[in-house]
Write a protein that holds these residues in place. Structure first.
Motif, short mmCIF file in Angstrom:
data_model
loop_
_atom_site.label_atom_id
_atom_site.label_comp_id
_atom_site.label_asym_id
_atom_site.label_seq_id
_atom_site.Cartn_x
_atom_site.Cartn_y
_atom_site.Cartn_z
N ASP A 1 -1.27 0.50 -15.73
CA ASP A 1 -1.99 -0.78 -15.80
C ASP A 1 -2.37 -1.32 -14.43
OD1 ASP A 1 -1.64 -0.59 -18.46
OD2 ASP A 1 -0.10 -2.16 -18.62
N VAL A 2 -1.56 -0.97 -13.42
CA VAL A 2 -1.88 -1.43 -12.06
C VAL A 2 -2.15 -0.23 -11.15
CG1 VAL A 2 -0.79 -3.69 -12.15
CG2 VAL A 2 0.60 -1.69 -11.59
N LEU A 3 -2.72 0.83 -11.77
CA LEU A 3 -3.10 2.04 -11.03
C LEU A 3 -1.93 2.61 -10.22
CD1 LEU A 3 -6.68 0.92 -9.87
CD2 LEU A 3 -6.01 2.06 -11.98
N ALA B 1 0.46 1.22 -8.69
CA ALA B 1 0.83 0.53 -7.45
C ALA B 1 2.33 0.71 -7.23
CB ALA B 1 0.47 -0.94 -7.54
N ARG C 1 -5.68 6.29 -14.44
CA ARG C 1 -6.87 6.40 -13.59
C ARG C 1 -6.57 6.68 -12.13
NH1 ARG C 1 -10.43 2.22 -12.52
NH2 ARG C 1 -9.08 0.50 -13.15
N ALA D 1 -2.74 3.58 -6.28
CA ALA D 1 -3.71 2.78 -5.52
C ALA D 1 -3.04 2.01 -4.39
CB ALA D 1 -4.47 1.84 -6.44
N GLY D 2 -1.88 2.50 -3.95
CA GLY D 2 -1.26 1.88 -2.78
C GLY D 2 0.03 1.17 -3.09
N ASP E 1 2.35 -1.98 -3.76
CA ASP E 1 2.10 -3.12 -4.64
C ASP E 1 1.77 -4.36 -3.80
OD1 ASP E 1 2.29 -5.34 -6.34
OD2 ASP E 1 3.65 -4.27 -7.68
N ILE E 2 0.51 -4.72 -3.80
CA ILE E 2 0.04 -5.80 -2.91
C ILE E 2 0.70 -7.13 -3.28
CG2 ILE E 2 -1.99 -7.10 -2.14
CD1 ILE E 2 -3.63 -4.51 -2.61
N MET F 1 4.20 -7.25 -1.93
CA MET F 1 4.23 -7.25 -0.47
C MET F 1 3.74 -8.55 0.14
SD MET F 1 2.48 -3.99 1.49
CE MET F 1 1.07 -4.18 0.42
N TRP G 1 11.01 6.33 2.33
CA TRP G 1 9.85 7.21 2.58
C TRP G 1 10.26 8.38 3.46
CZ3 TRP G 1 4.78 6.56 0.73
CH2 TRP G 1 4.56 5.40 -0.03
N LEU H 1 -4.83 5.82 -2.62
CA LEU H 1 -5.19 4.89 -1.54
C LEU H 1 -3.95 4.33 -0.87
CD1 LEU H 1 -7.96 2.83 -3.43
CD2 LEU H 1 -8.27 4.85 -1.97
N LEU I 1 -7.25 -5.55 4.11
CA LEU I 1 -6.21 -6.53 3.77
C LEU I 1 -5.62 -7.16 5.02
CD1 LEU I 1 -4.27 -4.30 1.19
CD2 LEU I 1 -5.79 -6.20 0.61
N GLY J 1 1.68 1.91 6.84
CA GLY J 1 3.04 1.75 7.38
C GLY J 1 3.97 2.88 6.99
N ALA J 2 3.49 3.79 6.15
CA ALA J 2 4.36 4.88 5.70
C ALA J 2 3.82 6.23 6.18
CB ALA J 2 4.52 4.85 4.17
C1 HXC Z 1 -1.11 -4.20 -6.89
C2 HXC Z 1 -2.96 -3.28 -7.86
C3 HXC Z 1 -3.14 -2.43 -6.76
C4 HXC Z 1 -2.20 -2.54 -5.68
C5 HXC Z 1 -4.71 -2.02 -8.17
N1 HXC Z 1 -3.94 -2.98 -8.72
N2 HXC Z 1 -4.23 -1.66 -6.98
N3 HXC Z 1 -1.96 -4.16 -7.91
N4 HXC Z 1 -1.21 -3.44 -5.81
N5 HXC Z 1 -2.28 -1.75 -4.58
C6 HXC Z 1 -4.15 -3.62 -10.03
C7 HXC Z 1 -5.30 -4.61 -10.04
O1 HXC Z 1 -4.88 -5.84 -9.51
C8 HXC Z 1 -5.61 -4.67 -11.50
O2 HXC Z 1 -4.66 -5.50 -12.13
C9 HXC Z 1 -5.37 -3.27 -11.98
O3 HXC Z 1 -4.53 -2.66 -10.99
C10 HXC Z 1 -6.63 -2.45 -12.10
O4 HXC Z 1 -7.31 -2.52 -10.87
P1 HXC Z 1 -8.86 -3.01 -10.75
O5 HXC Z 1 -9.00 -3.51 -9.38
O6 HXC Z 1 -9.22 -3.89 -11.86
O7 HXC Z 1 -9.60 -1.60 -10.92
P2 HXC Z 1 -10.99 -1.16 -10.27
O8 HXC Z 1 -11.98 -2.28 -10.33
O9 HXC Z 1 -11.32 0.14 -10.88
O10 HXC Z 1 -10.65 -0.93 -8.73
C11 HXC Z 1 -9.78 0.07 -8.33
C12 HXC Z 1 -9.38 -0.10 -6.83
C13 HXC Z 1 -8.83 -1.52 -6.63
C14 HXC Z 1 -10.63 0.12 -5.97
C15 HXC Z 1 -8.35 0.98 -6.52
O11 HXC Z 1 -7.83 -1.76 -7.61
C16 HXC Z 1 -8.23 -1.71 -5.29
O12 HXC Z 1 -8.94 -1.91 -4.31
N6 HXC Z 1 -6.89 -1.72 -5.19
C17 HXC Z 1 -6.18 -1.97 -3.97
C18 HXC Z 1 -6.20 -0.75 -3.09
C19 HXC Z 1 -5.49 -1.02 -1.78
O13 HXC Z 1 -5.88 -1.91 -1.00
N7 HXC Z 1 -4.43 -0.25 -1.47
C20 HXC Z 1 -3.71 -0.36 -0.25
C21 HXC Z 1 -2.55 -1.30 -0.44
S1 HXC Z 1 -1.72 -1.59 1.07
P3 HXC Z 1 -5.09 -6.59 -13.23
O14 HXC Z 1 -3.80 -7.31 -13.53
O15 HXC Z 1 -6.13 -7.45 -12.59
O16 HXC Z 1 -5.62 -5.77 -14.36
C22 HXC Z 1 -0.69 -0.26 1.25
C23 HXC Z 1 0.19 -0.30 2.44
C24 HXC Z 1 1.20 0.81 2.38
O17 HXC Z 1 -0.65 0.61 0.47
C25 HXC Z 1 2.35 0.51 3.28
C26 HXC Z 1 3.46 1.49 3.08
C27 HXC Z 1 4.25 1.32 1.82
#
Ligand code: HXC
Length: 257
Positions: A23-25, A27, A59, A63-64, A66-67, A70, A87, A106, A134, A139-140
């Protein structure tokens, strides 16, 4: 096993881990990382398992980080949580790990894949480091592992822009091993995993160790390290079995000892 955010299973000699927060890809929250580590470490200790496959349900691979989790943290929280040690432990698993990536890998999801040894990707796989969007950065290990893999120029470009890397580009730059249609991806990973699982486990173990050593050691030191591992394998029963089987013109039966 009672995991909340992952599923585990065993296929022959392959330990499978599927990230399961579709549901949250997928995360990666902290509990999930602890669960991934725990599953990997228990497969690593299990002599009946020879290869680990890590995949993501739905899907995305992941996707990274959990924003949401964090977003409220500060530097002192990170220091006290010392979460990156998990890690580091994932990166020091001894058995070979195949990442099976479909959809998004991602940020922390890409970093997790880069902690694995082989990456098999679906044609829809997309990699990238969107952290810059962001106001943060990887960081990992993202800045380190990607740079060692593809060199400074492309690493800078991808890390500065956060732009997506397609499966084809990832293949072109040696980030991934192969691309398959989604429908046959896991099957192909199992095939490759099965092939690796049939090799002498100690050879695989010491090869992994030596290749990882090459990434951050000068050649002379790495050669020395390789040589010691080479010598060490001659104390294994599998070396005797492997060479005996060759001489007797039969398939070896490796025991991992
Ligand atoms: C929390 C996330 C998430 C994340 C997606 N979701 N990625 N929640 N943390 N990293 C959630 C969305 O909020 C959404 O929840 C659901 O997953 C589906 O995502 P959508 O955005 O609706 O899907 P879509 O439009 O297809 O876009 C996909 C996406 C986008 C392009 C991947 O979700 C996105 O940009 N996600 C963030 C990617 C990101 O920035 N990752 C890096 C994180 S920082 P709801 O509840 O609305 O349905 C990082 C630092 C690492 O990783 C440090 C070391 C640990």
């Amino acid at each position: 096993n009672n995991y909340e955010y992952i599923q585990t299973s065993i296929e022959g000699r392959i330990g499978m881990i599927a990230l399961n927060r579709p549901d949250v890809l997928n995360a990666l929250n902290r509990t999930m990382v602890v669960e991934i580590l725990s599953a990997m470490e228990s497969f690593d200790q299990d002599e009946s398992i020879r290869v680990i496959i890590l995949s993501g349900n739905g899907r995305a691979f992941a996707a990274g980080a959990d924003i949401e989790e964090m977003s409220a943290d500060g530097p002192i929280d990170f220091e006290l949580l010392n979460q990156f040690k998990n890690w580091d432990r994932i990166a020091s698993i001894k058995k070979p790990i195949i990442a099976v990536v479909q959809g998004f890998a991602l940020g922390g999801g890409f970093e997790l894949a880069l902690c694995c040894d082989l990456i098999f990707a679906a044609d829809d796989a997309t990699f990238g480091f969107p952290e810059v969007n962001l106001g943060v950065m990887p960081g990992a290990g993202g800045t380190q592992r990607l740079t060692k893999l593809v060199g400074k120029t492309k690493a800078m470009e991808w890390l500065f822009t956060g732009k997506r890397i397609t499966a084809n580009e990832a293949l072109q730059f040696g980030i991934i091993n192969s691309i398959f249609a989604k429908e046959i991806l896991i099957e192909e990973a199992l095939k490759a995993g099965g092939m690796i699982a049939s090799q002498a486990p100690l050879s695989i173990r010491f090869i992994k160790e030596a290749v990882l050593k090459a990434v951050d050691t000068p050649l002379e030191e790495g050669m020395h390290f390789e040589r010691k591992n080479f010598y060490l394998l001659f104390s294994s029963e599998d070396q005797k079995e492997g060479m005996r089987a060759f001489i007797e013109k039969r398939n070896p039966d490796f025991k991992g000892r």
